[in-house]
Each structure stands twice: as structure tokens, then as C-alpha cells.
Enzyme design. Sequence first.
Site, PDB file in Angstrom:
ATOM      1  N   ASP A  53       0.765  -1.246   0.000  1.00  0.00           N
ATOM      2  CA  ASP A  53       0.000   0.000   0.000  1.00  0.00           C
ATOM      3  C   ASP A  53       0.798   1.300   0.000  1.00  0.00           C
ATOM      4  O   ASP A  53       0.566   2.177  -0.791  1.00  0.00           O
ATOM      5  CB  ASP A  53      -0.896   0.047   1.239  1.00  0.00           C
ATOM      6  CG  ASP A  53      -1.708  -1.221   1.406  1.00  0.00           C
ATOM      7  OD1 ASP A  53      -1.629  -2.110   0.554  1.00  0.00           O
ATOM      8  OD2 ASP A  53      -2.435  -1.301   2.401  1.00  0.00           O
ATOM      9  N   GLU A  78       3.543  -8.464  11.602  1.00  0.00           N
ATOM     10  CA  GLU A  78       3.253  -8.171  10.203  1.00  0.00           C
ATOM     11  C   GLU A  78       4.550  -7.802   9.461  1.00  0.00           C
ATOM     12  O   GLU A  78       4.790  -8.259   8.362  1.00  0.00           O
ATOM     13  CB  GLU A  78       2.264  -6.999  10.204  1.00  0.00           C
ATOM     14  CG  GLU A  78       1.514  -6.741   8.954  1.00  0.00           C
ATOM     15  CD  GLU A  78       0.607  -5.509   9.122  1.00  0.00           C
ATOM     16  OE1 GLU A  78       0.542  -4.909  10.223  1.00  0.00           O
ATOM     17  OE2 GLU A  78      -0.035  -5.138   8.125  1.00  0.00           O
TER      18      GLU A  78
HETATM   19  C1  9WN Z   1      -5.638  -2.419   3.237  1.00  0.00           C
HETATM   20  C2  9WN Z   1      -4.207  -7.385   5.447  1.00  0.00           C
HETATM   21  C3  9WN Z   1      -3.739  -6.278   4.515  1.00  0.00           C
HETATM   22  C4  9WN Z   1      -2.715  -6.796   3.494  1.00  0.00           C
HETATM   23  C5  9WN Z   1      -2.056  -5.666   2.718  1.00  0.00           C
HETATM   24  C6  9WN Z   1      -1.502  -4.671   3.721  1.00  0.00           C
HETATM   25  C7  9WN Z   1      -2.623  -4.161   4.625  1.00  0.00           C
HETATM   26  C8  9WN Z   1      -4.810  -2.952   4.398  1.00  0.00           C
HETATM   27  C9  9WN Z   1      -4.664  -1.858   5.415  1.00  0.00           C
HETATM   28  O1  9WN Z   1      -3.190  -5.244   5.322  1.00  0.00           O
HETATM   29  O2  9WN Z   1      -3.569  -3.444   3.843  1.00  0.00           O
HETATM   30  O3  9WN Z   1      -5.936  -3.447   2.360  1.00  0.00           O
HETATM   31  O4  9WN Z   1      -5.679  -1.522   6.047  1.00  0.00           O
HETATM   32  O5  9WN Z   1      -3.576  -1.300   5.568  1.00  0.00           O
HETATM   33  O6  9WN Z   1      -0.859  -3.634   3.085  1.00  0.00           O
HETATM   34  O7  9WN Z   1      -1.042  -6.181   1.899  1.00  0.00           O
HETATM   35  O8  9WN Z   1      -3.356  -7.645   2.579  1.00  0.00           O
HETATM   36  O9  9WN Z   1      -3.116  -8.040   6.035  1.00  0.00           O
END
Ligand code: 9WN
Length: 459
Positions: free
Chosen positions: A178, A420
Site C-alpha cells: 500500500d 506483520e
Molecule cells: C488495506 C491485510 C492487509 C494486506 C495488505 C496490507 C494491509 C490494508 C490496510 O493489510 O492493507 O488493504 O488496512 O492497511 O498492506 O497487503 O493484505 O493483512
Amino acid sequence: MQTIKHLTDEQLWIGAMNVLRNNDLGGWTKASPALYPHQWSWDSAFIAIGLSRVDPSRALKELETLFSAQWADGRVPHIVFNPKAHDYFPGPDRWDCAALNPDASKTPATSGIIQPPVHALAVWKIFLEDHFAKDELVPRIKALFPKLLAWHRYLATQRDPEKLGLISIYHPWESGTDNSPRWDLPMSKVKVGKVPPYTRRDTTHVKDASQRPTQQEYDKYLWLVECLKKAHYKDEEILQQKYPFIIKDTFMSAIFALANDSLIKLAERIDEPKETIAEITQWKERTTQGIVEKCWDSTTNLALDLDVKHGLTPISVSTCAGLAPIVVPGMQRAIVEQSVAKLTGPDFAGHAGLAYPVLISTTPDSPGFKPRAYWRGPSWPVVNWLFYECLRMQGFNKEGTDLRQYNLAMLRRPDSRFAEYFEPFTAEPLGSLDQAWTAAVVIDWLSAAGAVKGTKYME
Ligand code: 9WN
């Protein structure tokens, strides 16, 4: 000097299994206990890869649940919402997909964007594990196949109308990386309009805001959601309108090539028609060619994303996404070798001063690097897993195995807690703890290393 007592393989295994069990909501797994209480698309694929080692049937169920929310146009939404969880923003009301697009899943509610298509790789892994058992899952795999095919067809057509072999994304969230510096330049050109008021939830879970996107970045993310809504989440409308952010994503495209390779192998094993296999093969070859001809930058030895809104201009940044050629099966040998040298060299895993020589998300000497910030420097075990897998696929067994062992060493620290992501110089765990996909890749790594065997996932 205080010595840290690292977890044994057995303890790490038990910890990983418990993280998966605790995030398991029966047929699907939330991405993390509090920060991500819904089902995320590419998280589910990695979770299924881990689960395939201990319970292939449950692994397949993870994907069956995800694909039950597939849209009629073939897209697999990036979030399938858990109706019982209300502590995540933007939630289903903000996306409002079912009201805006007749193809959207009504129940369960979903977001309107996508994430990288790791799913076919996961199903292939499940197929192999099941094959060593009794082929009991084949009827269910056959039933899932047309949905996987529709998903890939959506990507190959709607997300690549130019037939460049490269997948277009409409939002940094679609990339899965992101907040990466990959998006800084194109996002700097996005002018934010009127965003309805909102309250972020992520920063109530991750107290140290420096680990999450900034408020300005969040406003842009939410503005893009408003623009997508205005276009009814329809690809044709997005392309026709002055939609401000369209990028050919090199990493997503490479994953698409890998997933097409898995889909071909699957199709052959379950006796799909020759024409289907030929169609998928064409997608795979087109992507390989697209990455070589349009994205590969021989000056930096990185594959770059292309800004569609600005004449397919390459976006020159130095992030792990640039190592995408390693992910592409059948990629030209010289390009793979240069990419592997880059991955192991001083820009990435070989950078001086790293706590562990693992793959970091952004190179420390590049603009936009921030060692604690989301996708701007920290290492992500799940991304390391993908490159470990692909290094071995390309015949770089030693490099792949080293990456696995260094990641496991980092994750064995008692405070690592299946985070994470990790600060590169101190290995401090960041973001959410007990992240499901981190636990899943630990299960796969320990299984591959032959370290632990035989525990049941659920009694
Ligand atoms: C938005 C769930 C997700 C991952 C993504 C990561 C993060 C979300 C957020 O978390 O994104 O989709 O709210 O930041 O960047 O890769 O799938 O783990």
C-alpha cells in the site's frame, strides 16, 4: 550482555499453529486479531499455503469461502467483510459496492478493488499435498477451477485491455504494498476532492502512527475510493473517466504469470480442455514478454511500474517489487541472474548493518526509505516467503534456503510474535502481532525444512 533465548522449532511451530487457530473464524481466517478483522484476498492465499501443510481440506475451504464472494465479472474482492466486525475503516457502508455495481457480491459484502492473484499457486500447493494423500479433494478443486479461470480472465481482459501483458491497478491498496514509495510520484499528482468525513481505526490499534500511512496519504486513499464509486467500480467507466491513478503494476503482473503457471499445471492434472490451457498459456507468455520489454530497466536492474495516466512512464524507485522477474516462471536467465544478484547484494538482503540478511521492502539508500514505516523499509516475512519460493523455482536453491533460514532465525526471537513486518536494523516487530500470514509462512518453512511434522490443525 543479555542473551536472547530463541524459540525452538517445536515452540515456533506451536506458536504459529495457535496464531492460525485463534484467527480462524470457521472456514476462513481473519488477517490479524484486531487490526484486520475481515478476510483479505491475498492473505487468504498465503494462509491456505500454510494450512495445506497441516490440513489441505481446511486450506481449500479458505479459498472456497473467499471465492464465494467473487463478483459476477470475475473479480475477487480484496476484502470480504465479516458482518460481526465493526472496528475497521473503510467498512462495507463506505464501499457501498452492491448498490453501485450489479456484479458485486451482495452477501457477504465486499470491497470493490482487488489484490495480487496468489490463489492459483495456493490451489496448486493444496492439490500436491492432497495428491500425496488420497486425491480426496479433486472434486472440490474441479469445482473451484472455473472460478479461478474467471478471475484470471478478468485480470487478463479488464485489467489489461491494451494486451500488454501487464495488470493495471486503480489504488495502492490493490498492489498489496500500500504505502510503498512505488506510489509516491503518481499519488503526488492526485488532487484530493471532497472526501466525506471519516475516522481512521488503524491508528487506534497500532499506537505508533509512524508505522502506518500518514493522514495525507489516507485522505488520498479515501479520495480514490470516492472516484471509484463515481465510476461504479466499472472498468470501462474508470478507463473513460478522468480517473486519476492507473498503474501497470510489475509485481502484480509477475504474480499473475506465476499464478497462470500454477493454473496450467492444475488444468493439465484435472483434464481441462486444451483450449483452456492454450488461453492461460497465452496470458502467461504475454506477461513475461510485457515485463521484459516494458518494465525491465537494465540501468538499475529492476523491473519498474508504469504510469498509465502519464504515457506509461516508468516509475523509478528501488523497492522489492523491482525484483519481480524472479517471480516469473521461464523468465530470461540473464534477467533472473541480475535480479538475484540485486536481491542478495548490498541494496537489499546484503545491505550492511541489517539485523538479519532478509529481503527488505525498500532499499535504505533510496528516497522514501523509512525503516519503521509501512512498506517503506521494513521486511515482510510473507514477501520473503514468495521470493524464497521463486528463488527455488528458478534453481537458486542456496539463496532460497538461506532466505528461509534467516527469516526463521528472526521469527524465533521470543518478541517477534509473528508480526506483520520488522524494522530492518533492529528486527523490532512492527504493525500487528499474530498476523495470520506470517504464521502461515512459518508453517510452510518449518515443514519444508523437515523441522516439525504431524500436528493436527484442529482436533
Ligand atoms: C488495506 C491485510 C492487509 C494486506 C495488505 C496490507 C494491509 C490494508 C490496510 O493489510 O492493507 O488493504 O488496512 O492497511 O498492506 O497487503 O493484505 O493483512
